[in-house]
Structures are given as structure tokens and as C-alpha cells.
Design a protein around this motif. Structure first.
Motif, short mmCIF file in Angstrom:
data_model
loop_
_atom_site.label_atom_id
_atom_site.label_comp_id
_atom_site.label_asym_id
_atom_site.label_seq_id
_atom_site.Cartn_x
_atom_site.Cartn_y
_atom_site.Cartn_z
N LEU A 82 34.54 49.31 46.91
CA LEU A 82 35.15 49.48 45.60
C LEU A 82 36.27 50.53 45.64
O LEU A 82 37.32 50.36 45.01
N ASP A 83 36.06 51.59 46.41
CA ASP A 83 37.10 52.62 46.56
C ASP A 83 38.32 52.05 47.28
O ASP A 83 39.46 52.39 46.94
N LEU A 84 38.06 51.21 48.28
CA LEU A 84 39.18 50.59 49.01
C LEU A 84 39.99 49.71 48.07
O LEU A 84 41.23 49.75 48.09
N ILE A 85 39.32 48.93 47.25
CA ILE A 85 40.01 48.05 46.30
C ILE A 85 40.88 48.89 45.35
O ILE A 85 42.03 48.54 45.07
N SER A 86 40.33 50.02 44.87
CA SER A 86 41.09 50.90 43.97
C SER A 86 42.31 51.49 44.65
O SER A 86 43.35 51.70 44.01
N SER A 87 42.22 51.78 45.95
CA SER A 87 43.37 52.35 46.67
C SER A 87 44.47 51.31 46.87
O SER A 87 45.66 51.64 46.91
N ILE A 88 44.09 50.03 47.00
CA ILE A 88 45.08 48.96 47.16
C ILE A 88 45.72 48.61 45.83
O ILE A 88 46.93 48.42 45.72
N HIS A 89 44.88 48.54 44.76
CA HIS A 89 45.37 48.11 43.44
C HIS A 89 44.68 48.95 42.36
O HIS A 89 43.67 48.54 41.78
N PRO A 90 45.23 50.14 42.07
CA PRO A 90 44.57 51.07 41.13
C PRO A 90 44.40 50.51 39.72
O PRO A 90 43.48 50.93 39.01
N ASP A 91 45.24 49.57 39.31
CA ASP A 91 45.23 49.10 37.92
C ASP A 91 44.47 47.79 37.72
O ASP A 91 44.68 47.11 36.71
N LYS A 134 47.26 41.48 42.03
CA LYS A 134 48.49 42.23 41.73
C LYS A 134 49.53 41.30 41.11
O LYS A 134 49.70 40.16 41.55
N GLU A 135 50.23 41.81 40.10
CA GLU A 135 51.23 41.01 39.40
C GLU A 135 52.58 41.12 40.08
O GLU A 135 52.92 42.12 40.70
#
Length: 492
Positions: A82-91, A134-135
Motif C-alpha cells: 500500500l505504501d508503494l502504491i501511494s509513492s507511485i500515485h499519491p492521489d 493515473k489520469e
């Protein structure tokens, strides 16, 4: 919808004397699901890196989207997923992430585990799901199928089919057919874009190649006929010239006006033939430039004195207390081509190691013929380095045969001068396959031999195996290859 414009792109690696791209131009619609194909070493991964601005180049690449690359480089795999996902796409929105993971059949619990604890398939699915959230991004997907089993490949392919706005490098024909609507191909002399899936592109290519070969034969005949006509016309012209002076010896008068007129007609006809001949040669020079060489390969397998080479009866393999595979039963007989299938982690590689002679802890009955010679192709190419001449000498294989096989697998002679460590992933795999084809063995064992290998080379290898029927045990997740090649399937 927007367009990615590529204009007059020219690129060569620093210190290299051969261009990867030379003044190429094309454009890509960002709504396309674009399959990217071409033989190994043609520059597919390099092009994706140029889109990301990783190298300096001549020409222009313009786009109104941002680019994300898969596989996303994860420096610390011990981090929580989950932390990795947040670092790739914080929003990201959590519900959207859960929707994407559900489409890929990934359970919620993977989010709360270290990324390193996920299987290769789970890592691939999590990264793809995150990047597609990501958009205004265009995804550059480089070989997502490597090390995915058949079930995971089908899931990922169906997932990509539901998306749009990506370039996909893959050499798996069934995978491409299921999820792309355009094909971008790097050919020998140009870059081409066609609408449709891989099979449609391949049929078009075969038709074009067939037309060019027929046209080439016709023009060769025309040039031959025109050359003979030119020689006859030259001889006639020479005879006419001689007739001008014939009266001095014969005493007859010659109408020099008539002779001059006849000579002028001969000269005009000669010029006409010469022009037609040059036109035919010019047309011929435009042909065959993008016909891929796919010469037939050979394998010289030794004949074993018994029909049965290997037998496994109720074999279970252990790593410590962990059971890797249990109660496996199969035999390997002469001329059998056995596909060893099963999910990742089901013990395929462990069984191969056991058969190849590695000391493993197992129960059950395992018999292998005495003096059985095995040629093994590993998944791993990271150990390859040095030049091809030294590699052949170190491994005791015939250098001329080794390089001849590589030439048939689309190695340019210039590659022979490079260090193997600088080769593309597919070219390194071809080194291992060519090595195996050079070896005199009773049994060939290939562990995921087609990773990174281009489609045309896969077809060459298929033809080789069907023609020569060697005894082969292999692990391969390319569905079409397995269905074409396997005489027996062992599923774990």
C-alpha cells in the motif's frame, strides 16, 4: 484523444557506429491499444526510453500526455504494498484501486503485505493497476508476460483489453491478439503502423512478402530478357556500321543515307531497352528490403540406446519442511516433446533441476538413464558476458556453427564484435538457445526459453522442433507455442 508525433527521429548509443533509428517519422493516437513488435535488438525498449526522455536524440517527439513505464522500478521491495502504491500515485482513490485489483483477481490482503512477499504475477498486476489509475498518462508496457503462467497471462490480457492508451511490447501472439487494436512494427528498413491485431498484421505481412517475391522474380526475368535484347541490338548495330565500309572491298555502292537511318533506329532502340532495363532494376531495388530472414534451423540430437530416458514415480520435492511438488508421475521417451505446466511456484523448475542432476531432497522413485547427456537452457541470462568467440571456446562448442545459428536468428555480423552483456534480453536468450542447438545431447531441457524472444524467431524454433522431433522437456507459457509443439503435457 491526442497524438504523439515522432518526426525525423535519429538515435545511436554513445560510442556505437550503427543507428538504432535513422530519420523515422510516424504518429500515434493516444486512444490506441498499440502492440509493438519487431525482431530482437531493433530498438523497441530503446524507443520507450526515448519517449521518457532518457537519452538525447535528433529529431522531434511531441506529446500532450505523460508517459509511465512498466515494469515500474521498485528500489526497496521490502516496503508495504500500500505504501508503494501511494509513492507511485499519491492521489489515488481507494475504491478505484479495489475495482482494478478485482478485475485482475487480486485479493485485498496483498495490500497489507511487503511487496517482496507477492508472487511475480501479483507484483505485475498491482503495478499495472496502479499505473492505469493515473489520469492523462500513456502507459509504456514492456514485456509484462515474462514469468507469468498461462492463467495469469489470460487475466492480464483481458484487463488490458478493457483499457486504452498504451504501447505494449510482447512476443506472445495469443496475448497480443486479445488486447490490441493497432500494431507498430519495427522492420528492417522502416517503421510501420497498421490497424488490427497481431494475426491481421502477420497475414498482411505474409501477403506483402509473397507479392514482393513474385514481383522480384518477374523483374529478374525482365532484366535478363532486356540484357539479351541489348546484346542482340549491339551486335546488329555493329553489323550495320561494318556495312558502311563494305563497298571498298566488294566494289558495290552503299546508300549511306539508308544505312545511317538504320543505324539511328538501332541506336534509339538500344537507348529504349537500356532505359527499360534501368527502370526494372530500380523497381527491383525497392523490393525485399523488409522481408525477414528466417532460415531453417537444425538440431543434431544423439540417439539413446533405450526408448525411456527418464522416469518419475510418486516424486515429491522438499526445501526443508516445505513441499514444493508432490507425487509427480511421468516418463520421458525418445522423440517426446513434453510441456511441463502449472502455476508459478508449483515446482516446475525444481523438477528440472532434479532431472539435470542437482542434489535435492525428494521422496519417491526417480530413474535417469546412465550416460544420459542433457543440454539445458536456463531462465537466467545475467551471467552472460564477454565476446561470442570466447563464449564458444569456454563452453566447448563449434564457433562457426554457433555463429551461423545466431545469424539465422537475425544477428547482424556487427553484433559479433560486441560484448554479450550489451545485448538485448532477447539476444541473450538466443545465445543460450544457439549454445543448446550446438550441443550433442540425448535430451534437451529448456526452462522458459522464449522469454524476450521475438515472434519470428519463435516460429523458426517451432519449425525446427516439428521437423527434427528432438526429445525435449520444456516449460513455456506461450499458449500457441505449447499447443503447436507439445506431444505430451504434464500439469503440476
Amino acid at each position: 484523444m491526442s497524438l504523439i508525433h515522432v518526426s525525423n527521429l535519429t538515435f545511436a548509443y554513445e560510442g556505437s557506429y550503427d543507428h538504432i533509428f535513422d530519420n523515422v517519422s510516424f504518429q500515434i493516437d493516444t486512444d490506441w491499444k498499440l502492440g509493438f513488435t519487431g525482431r530482437n535488438g531493433r530498438g523497441k525498449t530503446t524507443f520507450l526510453q526515448l519517449l521518457q526522455g532518457k537519452y538525447e536524440y535528433s529529431g522531434l517527439i511531441s506529446a500532450q500526455v505523460s508517459f509511465d513505464y512498466f515494469p515500474f522500478p521498485v528500489e526497496n521491495k521490502e516496503v508495504g504494498t500500500l505504501d508503494l502504491i501511494s509513492s507511485i500515485h499519491p492521489d489515488y482513490a481507494h475504491w478505484e484501486l479495489m475495482r482494478e485489483l478485482s478485475l485482475l483477481h487480486v485479493s485485498d490482503d496483498v495490500l497489507y503485505r511487503p511487496f517482496s512477499s507477492l508472487s511475480n504475477g501479483e507484483q505485475t498486476k498491482v503495478l499495472l493497476a496502479t499505473l492505469f489509475l493515473k489520469e492523462n498518462n500513456f502507459l509504456l508496457i514492456d514485456e509484462p508476460t515474462n514469468h507469468l503462467d498461462m492463467k495469469a497471462r489470460k487475466l492480464v490480457s483481458d484487463y488490458l483489453n478493457s483499457k486504452r492508451g498504451f504501447i505494449l511490447i510482447s512476443h506472445d501472439r495469443a496475448f497480443l491478439d486479445n488486447c490490441v487494436d493497432h500494431i507498430l512494427s519495427i522492420n528492417r528498413t522502416n517503421i510501420d503502423i497498421q490497424k488490427g491485431n497481431f494475426s491481421a498484421w502477420w497475414e498482411n505481412k505474409k501477403r506483402q512478402d509473397k507479392y514482393e517475391l513474385a514481383e522480384n522474380d518477374r523483374l529478374k526475368k525482365d532484366i535478363k530478357n532486356l540484357t539479351e535484347s541489348a546484346r542482340r541490338t549491339s551486335n546488329w548495330s555493329h553489323e550495320v556500321e561494318k556495312s558502311k565500309n563494305g563497298t571498298r572491298n566488294s566494289g558495290l555502292r552503299v546508300d549511306k543515307g539508308y544505312v545511317g537511318h538504320k543505324a539511328a533506329k538501332m541506336m534509339k532502340r538500344s537507348k529504349s531497352i537500356e532505359h527499360r532495363q534501368q527502370s526494372a532494376m530500380d523497381e527491383k531495388s525497392k523490393l525485399l528490403k523488409n522481408i525477414e530472414s528466417s532460415d531453417s534451423l537444425k538440431i543434431s540430437q544423439l540417439s539413446y540406446h533405450k526408448n525411456q530416458l527418464v522416469e518419475l514415480e510418486n516424486v515429491s520435492i522438499y526445501y526443508g519442511e516445505k513441499v514444493v511438488c508432490s507425487e509427480v508421475n511421468f516418463t520421458i521417451g525418445q522423440a517426446e516433446r513434453i510441456a511441463l505446466t502449472g502455476k508459478n511456484g508449483s515446482g516446475k523448475s525444481s523438477l528440472i533441476k532434479l532431472i539435470c542432476g542437482e542434489e535435492l531432497n525428494y521422496t519417491g522413485t526417480f530413474r535417469k538413464g546412465s550416460q544420459l547427456k542433457i543440454s539445458y537452457v536456463s531462465q537466467d541470462t545475467s551471467h552472460l558476458e564477454g565476446n561470442l568467440t570466447d563464449y564458444a571456446r569456454h563452453n566447448g562448442i563449434d564457433e562457426s556453427l554457433f555463429k551461423a545459428i545466431l545469424r539465422k536468428l537475425d544477428f547482424a555480423r556487427i553484433q559479433f564484435e560486441k560484448d554479450i552483456s550489451a545485448f538485448s534480453g532477447g539476444q541473450k536468450k538466443k545465445v543460450l538457445l544457439a549454445h543448446s542447438l550446438c550441443e550433442k545431447a540425448h535430451l534437451h531441457i529448456w526452462d522458459e526459453p522464449l522469454n524476450f524472444i521475438d515472434v519470428i524467431s519463435r516460429m523458426q524454433i517451432e519449425e525446427l522442433l516439428l521437423e527434427h522431433s528432438p526429445t525435449l522437456l520444456f516449460v513455456e507459457h506461450d499458449r500457441e507455442f505449447c499447443s503447436n509443439i507439445a506431444t505430451k503435457v504434464v500439469e503440476l
